[in-house]
Design an enzyme around this catalytic site. Sequence first.
Site, PDB file in Angstrom:
ATOM      1  N   CYS A  75     -14.912  23.942 -60.235  1.00 31.06           N
ATOM      2  CA  CYS A  75     -16.312  23.879 -60.661  1.00 31.06           C
ATOM      3  C   CYS A  75     -16.528  24.799 -61.869  1.00 31.06           C
ATOM      4  CB  CYS A  75     -17.232  24.285 -59.509  1.00 31.06           C
ATOM      5  SG  CYS A  75     -17.266  26.063 -59.211  1.00 31.06           S
ATOM      6  N   ASN A 135     -11.217  27.260 -49.560  1.00 35.98           N
ATOM      7  CA  ASN A 135     -12.633  27.620 -49.527  1.00 35.98           C
ATOM      8  C   ASN A 135     -12.995  28.168 -48.140  1.00 35.98           C
ATOM      9  OD1 ASN A 135     -12.266  24.901 -48.755  1.00 35.98           O
ATOM     10  ND2 ASN A 135     -14.290  24.275 -49.415  1.00 35.98           N
ATOM     11  N   ILE A 136     -13.885  29.151 -48.156  1.00 29.78           N
ATOM     12  CA  ILE A 136     -14.310  29.844 -46.936  1.00 29.78           C
ATOM     13  C   ILE A 136     -15.835  29.856 -46.957  1.00 29.78           C
ATOM     14  CG2 ILE A 136     -14.171  31.985 -45.600  1.00 29.78           C
ATOM     15  CD1 ILE A 136     -11.584  32.661 -47.201  1.00 29.78           C
ATOM     16  N   GLU A 137     -16.422  28.960 -46.192  1.00 30.06           N
ATOM     17  CA  GLU A 137     -17.890  28.830 -46.221  1.00 30.06           C
ATOM     18  C   GLU A 137     -18.556  29.819 -45.273  1.00 30.06           C
ATOM     19  OE1 GLU A 137     -18.624  24.631 -45.624  1.00 30.06           O
ATOM     20  OE2 GLU A 137     -17.998  24.193 -47.682  1.00 30.06           O
ATOM     21  N   GLU A 167     -10.362  28.493 -55.542  1.00 32.62           N
ATOM     22  CA  GLU A 167      -9.774  29.093 -56.751  1.00 32.62           C
ATOM     23  C   GLU A 167     -10.084  30.582 -56.821  1.00 32.62           C
ATOM     24  OE1 GLU A 167     -11.783  26.534 -56.428  1.00 32.62           O
ATOM     25  OE2 GLU A 167     -11.390  24.946 -57.871  1.00 32.62           O
ATOM     26  N   CYS A 193     -15.834  28.530 -61.242  1.00 34.28           N
ATOM     27  CA  CYS A 193     -14.406  28.861 -61.137  1.00 34.28           C
ATOM     28  C   CYS A 193     -13.722  28.776 -62.494  1.00 34.28           C
ATOM     29  CB  CYS A 193     -13.725  27.942 -60.130  1.00 34.28           C
ATOM     30  SG  CYS A 193     -14.185  28.328 -58.437  1.00 34.28           S
TER      31      CYS A 193
HETATM   32  N1  THU Z   1     -15.395  24.171 -53.793  1.00 31.51           N
HETATM   33  C1  THU Z   1     -14.276  24.912 -54.099  1.00 31.51           C
HETATM   34  O1  THU Z   1     -13.680  25.555 -53.215  1.00 31.51           O
HETATM   35  N2  THU Z   1     -13.864  24.949 -55.395  1.00 31.51           N
HETATM   36  C2  THU Z   1     -14.536  24.344 -56.417  1.00 31.51           C
HETATM   37  O2  THU Z   1     -14.402  24.729 -57.553  1.00 31.51           O
HETATM   38  C3  THU Z   1     -15.419  23.214 -56.071  1.00 31.51           C
HETATM   39  C4  THU Z   1     -16.154  23.428 -54.796  1.00 31.51           C
HETATM   40  C5  THU Z   1     -15.893  24.180 -52.415  1.00 31.51           C
HETATM   41  C6  THU Z   1     -17.173  24.932 -52.241  1.00 31.51           C
HETATM   42  C7  THU Z   1     -17.720  24.309 -50.969  1.00 31.51           C
HETATM   43  O3  THU Z   1     -17.145  24.990 -49.857  1.00 31.51           O
HETATM   44  C8  THU Z   1     -17.193  22.892 -51.003  1.00 31.51           C
HETATM   45  O4  THU Z   1     -16.149  22.864 -51.972  1.00 31.51           O
HETATM   46  C9  THU Z   1     -18.241  21.847 -51.367  1.00 31.51           C
HETATM   47  O5  THU Z   1     -18.848  22.161 -52.579  1.00 31.51           O
HETATM   48 ZN    ZN Z   2     -15.619  26.759 -57.818  1.00 29.17          ZN
END
Ligand code: THU
Ligand code: ZN
Length: 136
Positions: free
Chosen positions: A86, A42-44, A55, A89
């Site tokens: 989630c 994940n890249i916020e 994903e 995804c």
């Molecule tokens: N996150 C994912 O990378 N994949 C998912 O399907 C669930 C959530 C990340 C998004 C955010 O950066 C962090 O988890 C908290 O929600």
């Molecule tokens: Zn997701």
Amino acid sequence: MHEDPLIEAARSALENAHVPYSEYAVGAALETADGTVYRGCNIENANYSNSLHAEEVAIAEAVKNGHEAFDRLAVASGARDGVTPCGMCRQTLTEFCADDLEIVCDEGADGTATYTLGELLPNTISADTLSAAERR
Ligand code: THU
Ligand code: ZN
């Protein structure tokens, strides 16, 4: 070492997660039909809604490299809490992955939990849904 190399790949992807806001790192590893593995993290973003999920990053990398057939996905979180993809995804995966795509989730000391995409997202919207609507 974990027994499943795909889980190990998802865990190694955690290292590159950019998560200054949630501090919740997620790693994903997507195995193509020919055995190639693409990883994502994940890249916020300071504009939270711009954040990319692990994903999404993995599937984008795989498709960008010419792959459209996938066998398995593994996901892991820094919290080792059995994170699952989630809803967004799950829908993104349905574009290229069949209902029987295996999704292996790292549950830390409890091992792994395995689901199929069809179990996690039944009744998905697909290209078939749209073409059926056009015919009406
Ligand atoms: N996150 C994912 O990378 N994949 C998912 O399907 C669930 C959530 C990340 C998004 C955010 O950066 C962090 O988890 C908290 O929600
Ligand atoms: Zn997701």
